[in-house]
Design a protein around this motif. Structure first.
Motif, PDB file in Angstrom:
ATOM      1  N   ARG A  39      15.286  22.525   5.429  1.00  0.00           N
ATOM      2  CA  ARG A  39      14.815  21.655   6.502  1.00  0.00           C
ATOM      3  C   ARG A  39      13.709  22.349   7.283  1.00  0.00           C
ATOM      4  NH1 ARG A  39      17.770  17.380   8.155  1.00  0.00           N
ATOM      5  NH2 ARG A  39      17.356  17.759  10.364  1.00  0.00           N
ATOM      6  N   GLU A  40      12.660  21.606   7.586  1.00  0.00           N
ATOM      7  CA  GLU A  40      11.537  22.121   8.357  1.00  0.00           C
ATOM      8  C   GLU A  40      11.032  21.023   9.284  1.00  0.00           C
ATOM      9  OE1 GLU A  40      10.566  25.179   8.315  1.00  0.00           O
ATOM     10  OE2 GLU A  40      11.427  25.966   6.447  1.00  0.00           O
ATOM     11  N   ALA A  41      10.281  21.424  10.305  1.00  0.00           N
ATOM     12  CA  ALA A  41       9.670  20.467  11.227  1.00  0.00           C
ATOM     13  C   ALA A  41       8.245  20.158  10.781  1.00  0.00           C
ATOM     14  CB  ALA A  41       9.673  21.018  12.645  1.00  0.00           C
ATOM     15  N   LEU A  42       7.897  18.870  10.762  1.00  0.00           N
ATOM     16  CA  LEU A  42       6.542  18.425  10.467  1.00  0.00           C
ATOM     17  C   LEU A  42       5.915  17.841  11.732  1.00  0.00           C
ATOM     18  CD1 LEU A  42       7.078  16.599   7.022  1.00  0.00           C
ATOM     19  CD2 LEU A  42       6.638  19.030   7.453  1.00  0.00           C
ATOM     20  N   LEU A  43       4.648  17.466  11.644  1.00  0.00           N
ATOM     21  CA  LEU A  43       3.905  16.879  12.759  1.00  0.00           C
ATOM     22  C   LEU A  43       3.946  17.814  13.981  1.00  0.00           C
ATOM     23  CD1 LEU A  43       2.336  14.207  13.310  1.00  0.00           C
ATOM     24  CD2 LEU A  43       4.386  13.334  14.388  1.00  0.00           C
ATOM     25  N   MET A  44       3.486  19.027  13.784  1.00  0.00           N
ATOM     26  CA  MET A  44       3.611  20.066  14.810  1.00  0.00           C
ATOM     27  C   MET A  44       2.430  20.134  15.772  1.00  0.00           C
ATOM     28  SD  MET A  44       6.561  21.397  14.461  1.00  0.00           S
ATOM     29  CE  MET A  44       6.453  22.960  15.341  1.00  0.00           C
ATOM     30  N   ARG A  45       1.407  19.320  15.556  1.00  0.00           N
ATOM     31  CA  ARG A  45       0.258  19.343  16.456  1.00  0.00           C
ATOM     32  C   ARG A  45       0.120  17.998  17.157  1.00  0.00           C
ATOM     33  NH1 ARG A  45      -4.264  22.437  12.672  1.00  0.00           N
ATOM     34  NH2 ARG A  45      -3.225  24.484  12.673  1.00  0.00           N
ATOM     35  N   ALA A  46       0.340  17.997  18.457  1.00  0.00           N
ATOM     36  CA  ALA A  46       0.254  16.761  19.234  1.00  0.00           C
ATOM     37  C   ALA A  46      -1.151  16.174  19.212  1.00  0.00           C
ATOM     38  CB  ALA A  46       0.696  17.015  20.676  1.00  0.00           C
ATOM     39  N   SER A  47      -2.153  17.015  18.950  1.00  0.00           N
ATOM     40  CA  SER A  47      -3.531  16.536  18.890  1.00  0.00           C
ATOM     41  C   SER A  47      -3.815  15.759  17.605  1.00  0.00           C
ATOM     42  CB  SER A  47      -4.505  17.718  19.007  1.00  0.00           C
ATOM     43  OG  SER A  47      -4.281  18.651  17.956  1.00  0.00           O
ATOM     44  N   HIS A  48      -2.859  15.788  16.647  1.00  0.00           N
ATOM     45  CA  HIS A  48      -2.992  15.054  15.385  1.00  0.00           C
ATOM     46  C   HIS A  48      -1.812  14.094  15.237  1.00  0.00           C
ATOM     47  CE1 HIS A  48      -5.601  18.508  14.726  1.00  0.00           C
ATOM     48  NE2 HIS A  48      -6.156  17.870  13.719  1.00  0.00           N
ATOM     49  N   PRO A  49      -1.789  13.009  16.018  1.00  0.00           N
ATOM     50  CA  PRO A  49      -0.632  12.098  15.975  1.00  0.00           C
ATOM     51  C   PRO A  49      -0.543  11.360  14.636  1.00  0.00           C
ATOM     52  CG  PRO A  49      -2.399  11.122  17.256  1.00  0.00           C
ATOM     53  CD  PRO A  49      -2.828  12.534  16.951  1.00  0.00           C
ATOM     54  N   LEU A  50       0.661  10.958  14.308  1.00  0.00           N
ATOM     55  CA  LEU A  50       0.881  10.128  13.125  1.00  0.00           C
ATOM     56  C   LEU A  50       0.659   8.677  13.533  1.00  0.00           C
ATOM     57  CD1 LEU A  50       1.885   9.783  10.187  1.00  0.00           C
ATOM     58  CD2 LEU A  50       4.206   9.615  11.118  1.00  0.00           C
ATOM     59  N   ASP A  51      -0.324   8.030  12.935  1.00  0.00           N
ATOM     60  CA  ASP A  51      -0.668   6.647  13.281  1.00  0.00           C
ATOM     61  C   ASP A  51      -0.470   5.767  12.046  1.00  0.00           C
ATOM     62  OD1 ASP A  51      -1.555   4.340  14.404  1.00  0.00           O
ATOM     63  OD2 ASP A  51      -3.574   5.053  14.881  1.00  0.00           O
ATOM     64  N   LEU A  52       0.751   5.318  11.836  1.00  0.00           N
ATOM     65  CA  LEU A  52       1.081   4.526  10.654  1.00  0.00           C
ATOM     66  C   LEU A  52       0.392   3.166  10.647  1.00  0.00           C
ATOM     67  CD1 LEU A  52       4.896   5.287  10.292  1.00  0.00           C
ATOM     68  CD2 LEU A  52       3.040   6.134   8.838  1.00  0.00           C
ATOM     69  N   ALA A  53      -0.040   2.685  11.814  1.00  0.00           N
ATOM     70  CA  ALA A  53      -0.700   1.377  11.871  1.00  0.00           C
ATOM     71  C   ALA A  53      -1.955   1.349  11.005  1.00  0.00           C
ATOM     72  CB  ALA A  53      -1.046   1.025  13.320  1.00  0.00           C
ATOM     73  N   LYS A  54      -2.582   2.497  10.807  1.00  0.00           N
ATOM     74  CA  LYS A  54      -3.798   2.554   9.990  1.00  0.00           C
ATOM     75  C   LYS A  54      -3.524   2.162   8.539  1.00  0.00           C
ATOM     76  CE  LYS A  54      -6.226   6.007  12.791  1.00  0.00           C
ATOM     77  NZ  LYS A  54      -7.208   5.018  13.278  1.00  0.00           N
ATOM     78  N   ALA A  55      -2.273   2.324   8.099  1.00  0.00           N
ATOM     79  CA  ALA A  55      -1.927   1.950   6.726  1.00  0.00           C
ATOM     80  C   ALA A  55      -1.812   0.443   6.555  1.00  0.00           C
ATOM     81  CB  ALA A  55      -0.614   2.614   6.323  1.00  0.00           C
ATOM     82  N   PHE A  56      -1.777  -0.297   7.664  1.00  0.00           N
ATOM     83  CA  PHE A  56      -1.593  -1.739   7.605  1.00  0.00           C
ATOM     84  C   PHE A  56      -2.856  -2.510   7.968  1.00  0.00           C
ATOM     85  CE2 PHE A  56       2.524   0.122   7.999  1.00  0.00           C
ATOM     86  CZ  PHE A  56       3.378  -0.707   7.287  1.00  0.00           C
ATOM     87  N   GLU A  57      -3.811  -1.848   8.596  1.00  0.00           N
ATOM     88  CA  GLU A  57      -5.022  -2.540   9.046  1.00  0.00           C
ATOM     89  C   GLU A  57      -5.821  -3.075   7.861  1.00  0.00           C
ATOM     90  OE1 GLU A  57      -6.998   0.395  11.365  1.00  0.00           O
ATOM     91  OE2 GLU A  57      -5.556   0.304  13.024  1.00  0.00           O
ATOM     92  N   GLY A  58      -5.957  -4.376   7.788  1.00  0.00           N
ATOM     93  CA  GLY A  58      -6.713  -5.003   6.714  1.00  0.00           C
ATOM     94  C   GLY A  58      -6.082  -4.903   5.341  1.00  0.00           C
ATOM     95  N   ALA A  59      -4.809  -4.525   5.287  1.00  0.00           N
ATOM     96  CA  ALA A  59      -4.154  -4.299   3.993  1.00  0.00           C
ATOM     97  C   ALA A  59      -3.395  -5.531   3.529  1.00  0.00           C
ATOM     98  CB  ALA A  59      -3.192  -3.118   4.089  1.00  0.00           C
ATOM     99  N   SER A  60      -3.154  -5.589   2.233  1.00  0.00           N
ATOM    100  CA  SER A  60      -2.264  -6.591   1.651  1.00  0.00           C
ATOM    101  C   SER A  60      -1.237  -5.877   0.791  1.00  0.00           C
ATOM    102  CB  SER A  60      -3.046  -7.611   0.813  1.00  0.00           C
ATOM    103  OG  SER A  60      -3.700  -6.969  -0.269  1.00  0.00           O
ATOM    104  N   PHE A  61      -0.132  -6.552   0.529  1.00  0.00           N
ATOM    105  CA  PHE A  61       0.985  -5.947  -0.178  1.00  0.00           C
ATOM    106  C   PHE A  61       1.503  -6.891  -1.250  1.00  0.00           C
ATOM    107  CE2 PHE A  61       0.705  -4.110   3.992  1.00  0.00           C
ATOM    108  CZ  PHE A  61       1.017  -2.768   3.825  1.00  0.00           C
TER     109      PHE A  61
END
Length: 265
Positions: free
Chosen positions: A165-187
């Protein structure tokens, strides 16, 4: 037909295990189906994924790096008719899994070429035991416009050994923005099952959504992820059903600062 599948999936849902930690897992990957222009879903995936900056706990679970979703992370989607009226399908993100695509037989190829998959595993908050899996295909690009995986790996060392087990997303200046995966996308979407990590039944009914185009990542991001996944097991991808429906996505209109975080029931 779609309603019958949904009702049947809900009826087949098993009784939850009170000690469950993960719920459903992403299971085996799928071959990408060929889109059929005649099969356009009469629903839209309406999403609300907000940038997240706090560390996330991850574990190598043998076939993937599984990432826990904390209670304060806002990440959800529902199905609507395109006019804002939501259906009975309302999903909240429970975990994420980073994995390699399934190994294809000799001489075959994917309809959508990619090298990694980030799978967003959601639970339906209105129907017990029903899940959804959103599969985001990742490909290497020379100059990626938005590298979601880089945010997860920034400042961290992903787990490599099973059970580590390890911690990810360790830099607050690099947020995880999952919304970018949905912008203009189709599934491409269809109903299937996902394996359960801790429930009485071996399979859980689930809506599968395969993003119809790849997300970019840098060569260095890919190299780090591949190194962490080098010992992970990989099975041949499953064949999707022939009736995969094309579904678009649009952002959810949220009044004020309300909403429900990902771990809310």
């Amino acid at each position: 037909l779609v309603a019958a599948v949904v009702q049947g999936a809900a009826a087949a849902a098993p009784v939850a295990d009170a000690g469950c930690r993960w719920g459903a897992s992403s299971g085996r990957g799928y071959r990408w189906p060929e889109a059929n222009p005649a099969l356009v879903a009469p629903a839209v995936a309406t999403y609300d994924y907000r940038p997240y900056r706090n560390p996330l706990q991850a574990e190598m679970t043998g076939d993937a790096i599984t990432i826990e979703v904390p209670p304060d992370m806002f990440a959800s989607f529902n199905l609507s008719d395109g006019r804002g009226r939501a259906s009975s399908e309302q999903y909240v993100l429970r975990s994420m899994e980073l994995r390699a695509p399934g190994r294809l037989p000799e001489g075959s190829s994917q309809a959508l070429s990619h090298v990694l998959e980030l799978v967003l595993v959601h639970e339906d908050v209105r129907r017990s035991g029903v899940w959804a899996s959103i599969v985001l295909p990742l490909a290497v690009a020379v100059d990626p416009s938005a590298d979601l995986l880089a945010s997860l790996l920034a400042g961290s060392q992903p787990p490599e050994r099973e059970g580590q087990r390890e911690a990810l997303l360790m830099r607050a200046s690099h947020p995880l923005d999952l919304a970018k995966a949905f912008e203009g996308a189709s599934f491409l979407t269809f109903w299937a099952t996902l394996p359960s990590r801790c429930q009485l039944a071996s399979a859980l009914p689930a809506r599968i959504l395969l993003r119809n185009s790849t997300l970019d990542m840098s060569q260095s991001t890919f190299a780090r992820a591949l190194r962490a996944l080098r010992a992970a097991s990989s099975a041949a991808p499953l064949r999707p059903p022939k009736d995969a429906w094309l579904m678009s996505a649009c952002p959810m209109v949220v009044a004020g600062a309300g909403g429900a975080p990902a771990a809310a029931a």
